[in-house]
Design a protein around this motif. Structure first.
Motif, PDB file in Angstrom:
ATOM      1  N   ILE A  35     -18.322 -28.391  20.021  1.00 56.09           N
ATOM      2  CA  ILE A  35     -18.770 -27.799  18.883  1.00 56.09           C
ATOM      3  C   ILE A  35     -18.333 -29.035  17.897  1.00 56.09           C
ATOM      4  CG2 ILE A  35     -18.325 -26.066  16.762  1.00 56.09           C
ATOM      5  CD1 ILE A  35     -17.350 -23.999  19.166  1.00 56.09           C
ATOM      6  N   PRO A  36     -19.201 -29.598  17.147  1.00 52.85           N
ATOM      7  CA  PRO A  36     -18.841 -30.768  16.166  1.00 52.85           C
ATOM      8  C   PRO A  36     -18.490 -30.242  15.034  1.00 52.85           C
ATOM      9  CG  PRO A  36     -21.389 -30.388  16.337  1.00 52.85           C
ATOM     10  CD  PRO A  36     -20.766 -29.497  17.357  1.00 52.85           C
ATOM     11  N   VAL A  37     -17.723 -31.092  14.068  1.00 50.98           N
ATOM     12  CA  VAL A  37     -17.487 -30.597  13.017  1.00 50.98           C
ATOM     13  C   VAL A  37     -17.759 -32.066  12.110  1.00 50.98           C
ATOM     14  CG1 VAL A  37     -15.506 -30.169  11.369  1.00 50.98           C
ATOM     15  CG2 VAL A  37     -15.339 -29.107  13.688  1.00 50.98           C
ATOM     16  N   PHE A  38     -18.069 -31.854  10.793  1.00 52.49           N
ATOM     17  CA  PHE A  38     -18.678 -32.929   9.877  1.00 52.49           C
ATOM     18  C   PHE A  38     -17.556 -33.002   8.762  1.00 52.49           C
ATOM     19  CE2 PHE A  38     -22.169 -32.107  12.653  1.00 52.49           C
ATOM     20  CZ  PHE A  38     -22.523 -33.461  12.903  1.00 52.49           C
ATOM     21  N   THR A  39     -17.308 -33.977   8.236  1.00 51.36           N
ATOM     22  CA  THR A  39     -16.372 -34.098   7.106  1.00 51.36           C
ATOM     23  C   THR A  39     -17.122 -34.812   5.944  1.00 51.36           C
ATOM     24  OG1 THR A  39     -15.281 -36.255   7.810  1.00 51.36           O
ATOM     25  CG2 THR A  39     -14.298 -34.068   8.437  1.00 51.36           C
ATOM     26  N   SER A  40     -16.654 -34.587   4.701  1.00 51.58           N
ATOM     27  CA  SER A  40     -17.140 -35.281   3.382  1.00 51.58           C
ATOM     28  C   SER A  40     -16.108 -36.236   2.796  1.00 51.58           C
ATOM     29  CB  SER A  40     -17.810 -34.294   2.600  1.00 51.58           C
ATOM     30  OG  SER A  40     -18.207 -35.075   1.319  1.00 51.58           O
ATOM     31  N   THR A  41     -16.488 -37.367   2.356  1.00 57.68           N
ATOM     32  CA  THR A  41     -15.510 -37.941   1.724  1.00 57.68           C
ATOM     33  C   THR A  41     -15.402 -37.870   0.251  1.00 57.68           C
ATOM     34  OG1 THR A  41     -17.168 -40.055   1.571  1.00 57.68           O
ATOM     35  CG2 THR A  41     -15.678 -40.194   3.258  1.00 57.68           C
ATOM     36  N   SER A  42     -16.617 -37.136  -0.205  1.00 60.15           N
ATOM     37  CA  SER A  42     -16.549 -36.986  -1.599  1.00 60.15           C
ATOM     38  C   SER A  42     -15.928 -35.707  -2.164  1.00 60.15           C
ATOM     39  CB  SER A  42     -17.970 -36.842  -1.978  1.00 60.15           C
ATOM     40  OG  SER A  42     -18.797 -35.831  -1.423  1.00 60.15           O
ATOM     41  N   ASP A  43     -16.108 -34.697  -1.266  1.00 62.92           N
ATOM     42  CA  ASP A  43     -15.494 -33.440  -1.761  1.00 62.92           C
ATOM     43  C   ASP A  43     -14.446 -32.801  -0.880  1.00 62.92           C
ATOM     44  OD1 ASP A  43     -17.174 -32.501   0.492  1.00 62.92           O
ATOM     45  OD2 ASP A  43     -18.595 -31.684  -0.921  1.00 62.92           O
ATOM     46  N   ALA A  44     -14.009 -33.338   0.120  1.00 57.22           N
ATOM     47  CA  ALA A  44     -12.826 -33.100   1.193  1.00 57.22           C
ATOM     48  C   ALA A  44     -13.139 -31.741   2.045  1.00 57.22           C
ATOM     49  CB  ALA A  44     -11.577 -32.915   0.520  1.00 57.22           C
ATOM     50  N   ALA A  45     -14.579 -31.539   1.905  1.00 56.90           N
ATOM     51  CA  ALA A  45     -15.408 -30.298   2.771  1.00 56.90           C
ATOM     52  C   ALA A  45     -15.507 -30.648   4.170  1.00 56.90           C
ATOM     53  CB  ALA A  45     -16.279 -29.830   1.992  1.00 56.90           C
ATOM     54  N   THR A  46     -15.506 -29.493   4.873  1.00 60.06           N
ATOM     55  CA  THR A  46     -15.838 -29.553   6.474  1.00 60.06           C
ATOM     56  C   THR A  46     -17.136 -29.073   6.463  1.00 60.06           C
ATOM     57  OG1 THR A  46     -14.566 -27.699   7.048  1.00 60.06           O
ATOM     58  CG2 THR A  46     -13.484 -29.995   7.154  1.00 60.06           C
ATOM     59  N   TYR A  47     -17.983 -29.243   7.608  1.00 56.14           N
ATOM     60  CA  TYR A  47     -19.451 -28.758   7.629  1.00 56.14           C
ATOM     61  C   TYR A  47     -19.478 -28.462   9.071  1.00 56.14           C
ATOM     62  CZ  TYR A  47     -20.247 -30.593   2.974  1.00 56.14           C
ATOM     63  OH  TYR A  47     -20.188 -30.869   1.542  1.00 56.14           O
ATOM     64  N   SER A  48     -20.354 -27.440   9.299  1.00 57.91           N
ATOM     65  CA  SER A  48     -20.787 -27.115  10.812  1.00 57.91           C
ATOM     66  C   SER A  48     -22.018 -27.769  11.014  1.00 57.91           C
ATOM     67  CB  SER A  48     -20.903 -25.741  11.029  1.00 57.91           C
ATOM     68  OG  SER A  48     -22.036 -25.296  10.195  1.00 57.91           O
ATOM     69  N   LEU A  49     -22.624 -27.999  12.115  1.00 59.61           N
ATOM     70  CA  LEU A  49     -23.686 -28.508  12.399  1.00 59.61           C
ATOM     71  C   LEU A  49     -25.014 -27.713  11.781  1.00 59.61           C
ATOM     72  CD1 LEU A  49     -25.648 -30.491  14.217  1.00 59.61           C
ATOM     73  CD2 LEU A  49     -25.705 -28.680  15.919  1.00 59.61           C
ATOM     74  N   GLU A  50     -25.021 -26.676  11.441  1.00 61.03           N
ATOM     75  CA  GLU A  50     -25.891 -25.808  11.144  1.00 61.03           C
ATOM     76  C   GLU A  50     -25.886 -26.149   9.372  1.00 61.03           C
ATOM     77  OE1 GLU A  50     -23.893 -24.619  13.061  1.00 61.03           O
ATOM     78  OE2 GLU A  50     -25.187 -24.286  14.723  1.00 61.03           O
ATOM     79  N   GLU A  51     -24.734 -26.145   8.821  1.00 65.31           N
ATOM     80  CA  GLU A  51     -24.557 -26.589   7.631  1.00 65.31           C
ATOM     81  C   GLU A  51     -25.082 -27.884   6.990  1.00 65.31           C
ATOM     82  OE1 GLU A  51     -20.931 -23.715   6.231  1.00 65.31           O
ATOM     83  OE2 GLU A  51     -20.272 -25.499   7.081  1.00 65.31           O
ATOM     84  N   VAL A  52     -24.786 -28.815   7.843  1.00 66.52           N
ATOM     85  CA  VAL A  52     -25.291 -30.147   7.626  1.00 66.52           C
ATOM     86  C   VAL A  52     -26.567 -30.184   7.680  1.00 66.52           C
ATOM     87  CG1 VAL A  52     -25.262 -32.657   8.799  1.00 66.52           C
ATOM     88  CG2 VAL A  52     -23.140 -31.450   8.499  1.00 66.52           C
ATOM     89  N   LEU A  53     -27.196 -29.547   8.772  1.00 64.11           N
ATOM     90  CA  LEU A  53     -28.718 -29.659   8.988  1.00 64.11           C
ATOM     91  C   LEU A  53     -29.465 -28.980   7.856  1.00 64.11           C
ATOM     92  CD1 LEU A  53     -29.244 -28.906  12.712  1.00 64.11           C
ATOM     93  CD2 LEU A  53     -29.882 -31.006  11.378  1.00 64.11           C
ATOM     94  N   GLU A  54     -28.846 -28.191   6.915  1.00 64.84           N
ATOM     95  CA  GLU A  54     -29.299 -27.361   5.847  1.00 64.84           C
ATOM     96  C   GLU A  54     -29.318 -28.393   4.692  1.00 64.84           C
ATOM     97  OE1 GLU A  54     -26.887 -24.000   5.140  1.00 64.84           O
ATOM     98  OE2 GLU A  54     -28.215 -22.781   6.731  1.00 64.84           O
TER      99      GLU A  54
END
Length: 236
Positions: A35-54
């Motif tokens: 299960i991959p997790v994505f992070t953002s440098t601009s808003d310190a948020a984390t995203y799931s794969l589904e959220e990133v693809l949106e």
């Protein structure tokens, strides 16, 4: 733009190309967790794969989105393992990596450099002159690794590129093929079993690339068999 009518006269399948020694034989090496997790440098948020693809790719770039630290490090280590294995033949094989964003590409370059490998970044806003300089350094062996920040644009034509490391998902399977095709050109002609004519696709097991294949309806059966075999393998 003028549109021309045309019909397909002949196509040469990937599978036949590997058997005949026209293109490299590609193996897959996946890393866990699934299960991959994505992070953002601009808003310190984390995203799931589904959220990133949106999100659009422009948003990936703006937010500096990238695969999490753990997932990134795992793919880096696995891809370098495969590069070292290929180089045992005495040939200076090279690696190409695909990042989510420019910020992510910078982080990847740092990780590869920390392991003692020369790495450079290419992205869409880079001048042709700068890109050509990096390509010359790759061909001459001055660097080992190129990190791309997107799949479109100019591709590298260098037959010693033999490891493709993917750190991001794909909405389009055709984009995946476009990227991985850069490691397919053979080094030893008419010698399909030669160690130099093998390549690796390395990625995170949870990026859903097999799902993209199911959506890619344009592939004919022989090529679908080829990619199902490649993507279905769980590498070591």
């Amino acid at each position: 733009m003028n549109v021309l009518d045309a019909e397909l006269v002949y196509r040469y399948p990937f599978k036949r190309g590997t058997v005949s020694g026209s293109i490299k034989s590609i193996e897959t090496a996946y890393v866990e967790p699934s299960i991959p997790v994505f992070t953002s440098t601009s808003d310190a948020a984390t995203y799931s794969l589904e959220e990133v693809l949106e999100l659009s790719e422009d948003e990936w770039f703006e937010r500096g989105i990238g695969l999490s630290e753990e997932g990134t490090q795992n793919v880096v280590e696995k891809s370098l393992d495969k590069l070292r294995a290929l180089r045992r033949s005495g040939t200076q094989h090279s690696l190409i990596a695909l990042a989510c964003s420019v910020d992510h590409a910078i982080a990847l370059r740092s990780k590869y450099s920390a392991e003692g490998y020369g790495a450079e970044i290419v992205h869409a806003d880079m001048s042709d002159e700068k890109r050509d300089t990096i390509f010359r350094k790759l061909r001459s062996g001055e660097i080992d690794i190129v990190v791309q920040a997107q799949t479109f644009g100019k591709l590298f034509n260098h037959n010693k590129l033999s490891v493709a490391a993917v750190f991001r998902p794909f909405r389009s399977f055709s984009r995946f093929i476009q990227f991985v095709s850069q490691v397919m050109p053979i080094i030893r002609h008419d010698e399909p079993d030669h160690p130099d004519n093998h390549g690796f696709f390395v990625s995170h097991s949870g990026l859903g690339l097999k799902d993209r294949l199911e959506e890619y309806e344009e592939l004919q059966r022989d090529d679908r068999d080829f990619w199902e075999e490649v993507l279905g393998e769980s590498g070591q």
